[in-house]
Design a protein around this motif. Structure first.
Motif, mmCIF file in Angstrom:
data_model
loop_
_atom_site.group_PDB
_atom_site.id
_atom_site.type_symbol
_atom_site.label_atom_id
_atom_site.label_comp_id
_atom_site.label_asym_id
_atom_site.label_seq_id
_atom_site.Cartn_x
_atom_site.Cartn_y
_atom_site.Cartn_z
ATOM 1 N N GLY A 179 0.654 -1.356 0.089
ATOM 2 C CA GLY A 179 0.019 0.112 -0.024
ATOM 3 C C GLY A 179 0.833 1.120 -0.002
ATOM 4 N N LEU A 180 2.084 0.997 -0.562
ATOM 5 C CA LEU A 180 2.696 2.528 -0.304
ATOM 6 C C LEU A 180 3.955 2.900 -1.473
ATOM 7 N N THR A 181 3.455 3.615 -2.225
ATOM 8 C CA THR A 181 4.123 4.203 -3.893
ATOM 9 C C THR A 181 4.529 5.787 -3.177
ATOM 10 N N VAL A 182 5.757 5.556 -4.057
ATOM 11 C CA VAL A 182 6.214 7.137 -4.473
ATOM 12 C C VAL A 182 6.339 7.437 -6.165
ATOM 13 N N GLU A 183 6.480 8.864 -6.031
ATOM 14 C CA GLU A 183 6.267 9.450 -7.755
ATOM 15 C C GLU A 183 6.528 10.115 -7.728
ATOM 16 N N GLN A 184 7.438 11.402 -8.466
ATOM 17 C CA GLN A 184 7.508 12.706 -8.997
ATOM 18 C C GLN A 184 6.174 13.166 -9.673
ATOM 19 N N ARG A 185 6.158 14.127 -9.655
ATOM 20 C CA ARG A 185 5.010 14.839 -10.748
ATOM 21 C C ARG A 185 5.278 16.301 -9.976
ATOM 22 N N GLY A 187 6.907 18.222 -9.893
ATOM 23 C CA GLY A 187 8.535 19.455 -9.638
ATOM 24 C C GLY A 187 8.258 18.873 -7.952
ATOM 25 N N LYS A 188 7.436 18.138 -7.474
ATOM 26 C CA LYS A 188 7.301 17.449 -6.200
ATOM 27 C C LYS A 188 7.470 15.994 -6.188
ATOM 28 N N VAL A 189 7.448 15.991 -5.188
ATOM 29 C CA VAL A 189 7.545 14.306 -4.669
ATOM 30 C C VAL A 189 6.394 13.625 -3.805
ATOM 31 N N TYR A 190 6.370 12.582 -4.577
ATOM 32 C CA TYR A 190 4.293 12.100 -3.677
ATOM 33 C C TYR A 190 5.081 11.324 -2.967
ATOM 34 N N VAL A 191 4.339 10.906 -1.656
ATOM 35 C CA VAL A 191 4.694 9.378 -0.662
ATOM 36 C C VAL A 191 3.080 9.222 -0.408
ATOM 37 N N SER A 192 1.915 8.108 -1.226
ATOM 38 C CA SER A 192 1.467 7.699 -0.775
ATOM 39 C C SER A 192 1.287 6.268 -0.009
ATOM 40 N N MET A 193 0.516 6.351 1.375
ATOM 41 C CA MET A 193 0.645 5.052 1.792
ATOM 42 C C MET A 193 -0.798 4.464 2.503
ATOM 43 N N GLU A 194 -1.684 4.180 2.239
ATOM 44 C CA GLU A 194 -2.488 3.301 1.762
ATOM 45 C C GLU A 194 -3.272 3.135 3.630
ATOM 46 N N ASN A 195 -4.421 3.264 4.301
ATOM 47 C CA ASN A 195 -4.250 3.240 5.728
ATOM 48 C C ASN A 195 -4.092 2.388 6.141
ATOM 49 N N LYS A 196 -3.975 0.250 5.585
ATOM 50 C CA LYS A 196 -4.230 -0.346 5.720
ATOM 51 C C LYS A 196 -2.028 -1.059 6.492
ATOM 52 N N LEU A 197 -1.410 0.005 5.894
ATOM 53 C CA LEU A 197 0.086 -0.195 6.292
ATOM 54 C C LEU A 197 0.034 0.626 7.270
ATOM 55 N N LEU A 198 -0.437 1.801 7.511
ATOM 56 C CA LEU A 198 -0.781 2.971 9.232
ATOM 57 C C LEU A 198 -2.038 2.706 10.193
ATOM 58 N N LYS A 297 -7.898 2.638 -1.266
ATOM 59 C CA LYS A 297 -6.771 3.321 -2.339
ATOM 60 C C LYS A 297 -7.572 4.675 -1.783
ATOM 61 N N ASN A 298 -8.491 5.459 -1.552
ATOM 62 C CA ASN A 298 -8.487 6.538 -1.350
ATOM 63 C C ASN A 298 -8.155 6.614 0.405
ATOM 64 N N ARG A 299 -8.763 5.382 1.336
ATOM 65 C CA ARG A 299 -8.268 5.990 2.952
ATOM 66 C C ARG A 299 -6.299 5.578 2.337
ATOM 67 N N ARG A 300 -6.535 6.635 2.875
ATOM 68 C CA ARG A 300 -4.748 6.748 2.394
ATOM 69 C C ARG A 300 -3.899 8.183 3.208
ATOM 70 N N ILE A 301 -3.079 8.012 3.609
ATOM 71 C CA ILE A 301 -1.926 8.904 3.724
ATOM 72 C C ILE A 301 -1.317 10.367 2.335
ATOM 73 N N GLU A 302 -1.066 10.937 2.420
ATOM 74 C CA GLU A 302 0.054 11.354 0.929
ATOM 75 C C GLU A 302 1.035 12.846 1.823
ATOM 76 N N VAL A 303 1.889 12.246 1.672
ATOM 77 C CA VAL A 303 3.050 13.112 2.173
ATOM 78 C C VAL A 303 3.415 13.793 0.815
ATOM 79 N N ILE A 304 3.475 15.066 0.849
ATOM 80 C CA ILE A 304 3.757 15.782 -0.177
ATOM 81 C C ILE A 304 4.987 16.908 0.379
ATOM 82 N N LEU A 305 6.264 16.312 -0.821
ATOM 83 C CA LEU A 305 7.457 17.664 -0.792
ATOM 84 C C LEU A 305 7.452 18.388 -1.825
ATOM 85 N N THR A 306 7.678 19.389 -1.541
ATOM 86 C CA THR A 306 8.260 20.228 -2.334
ATOM 87 C C THR A 306 9.758 21.393 -2.344
#
Length: 319
Positions: A179-185, A187-198, A297-306
């Motif tokens: 349930g964890l993904t890391v992507e860049q778009r 100019g930012k980096v998005y780290v998404s963690m689904e609630n099942k992980l947290l 998928k909608n139940r998640r935490i997004e860490v947005i790095l700018t």
């Protein structure tokens, strides 16, 4: 004795309820302020992007003006050479006519004076055009240098964000497929963690596995003090029916985002000023809420790095 113990327990429960209400109110105020700050940063980034596009347009206009000025200068040089040739021919005619007719000589003298005046005027126009061309050239060079500097800064920040994204992906390799993904778009980096992980359902308490993932993410962020960190909590659209202290999904998403912030703050190398917690509730879904898979998928935490934009703002002010 039993009656005294019951009274004491009731008193402690009432006190705990008051503290939670106060904490909730403080978090709610902080969340509102942080959302405004996040919107301001997003508007600033959008404005900087528009400014960069406007500068590129200005550069193209200056280039066009420069090319037009070169063409005008070349035409003036051609006219100047033609005038010189005419003057030479008239001088030759003047010499021939000088022996034949004083009247013709007088006429040719007048023509010579007129041609000399025209030649002088063209020389002055050519000099003025050359001066204007040199000014345009310097302005074009200055603008080009500033645009190049701005593009280099943006490219460097993009490269740093790619490096950061790769470092995060490497640090969180053990959580791939959980349930964890890391992507860049953008100019930012998005780290998404689904609630099942947290989190457990309806809870904002972070489990052991989730806490480990957040701490490993924090170890990378601690090495990047120039990055703004926005933690967003998201839920599905199923009405929240858990703790009576929360009014709904929006409150739950805010508490979950704040829980992640609190774990990151345990790392003393992370500057708390770089951290922002925000609750988005059910209003920013990434999948349909009509299926169990989509809701997960909608139940998640997004860490947005700018990246911080101070250097870009300074360059824009200098242009």
């Amino acid at each position: 004795m039993i009656k005294k113990i019951s009274t004491l327990a009731l008193t402690l429960m009432l006190c705990a309820s008051c503290v939670s209400k106060k904490l909730y109110t403080e978090l709610e105020d902080k969340n509102a302020n942080l959302k405004m700050e996040n919107r301001s940063l997003s508007d600033e980034l959008e404005q900087l992007s528009k400014s960069n596009n406007r500068l590129n347009n200005d550069l193209e206009q200056l280039q066009s003006a420069y090319e037009k000025a070169v063409a005008e200068r070349d035409k003036l040089q051609t006219d100047y050479k033609a005038a010189e040739s005419n003057l030479a021919n008239l001088k030759a005619s003047y010499k021939a006519l000088e022996e034949n007719s004083s009247a013709a000589i007088a006429a040719n003298s007048q023509k010579n004076r007129e041609l000399l005046a025209q030649l002088e005027a063209k020389e002055q126009a050519l000099a003025a055009e050359n001066a204007r061309l040199e000014t345009l050239k310097k302005e074009l060079e200055n603008r080009s240098q500033r645009v190049a500097e701005l593009e280099n800064v943006i490219a460097a920040k993009d490269a740093n964000m790619r490096k950061l994204k790769n470092a995060i992906s490497k640090a969180l390799t053990n959580f791939e497929g959980k349930g964890l993904t890391v992507e860049q778009r953008n100019g930012k980096v998005y780290v998404s963690m689904e609630n099942k992980l947290l989190f457990e359902s309806g809870s904002w308490y972070v489990g052991a596995q989730g806490k480990q993932a957040v701490k490993q993410l924090g170890s990378v962020l601690a090495d990047n003090p120039e990055i703004a960190i926005l933690i967003e909590g998201h839920t599905d659209n199923v009405p929240y029916k858990g703790n009576a202290q929360l009014s709904g999904n929006w409150d739950l998403s805010t508490k979950r985002a704040t829980a992640i912030v609190n774990i990151l703050r345990e790392n003393p190398s992370i500057n708390p000023e770089n951290l922002t917690a925000a609750g988005r509730g059910e209003y920013a879904p990434i999948a349909t809420n009509e299926t169990a898979e989509g809701r997960a998928k909608n139940r998640r935490i997004e860490v947005i790095l700018t990246p911080k934009l101070d250097e870009i703002s300074k360059l824009l002010n200098e242009i």
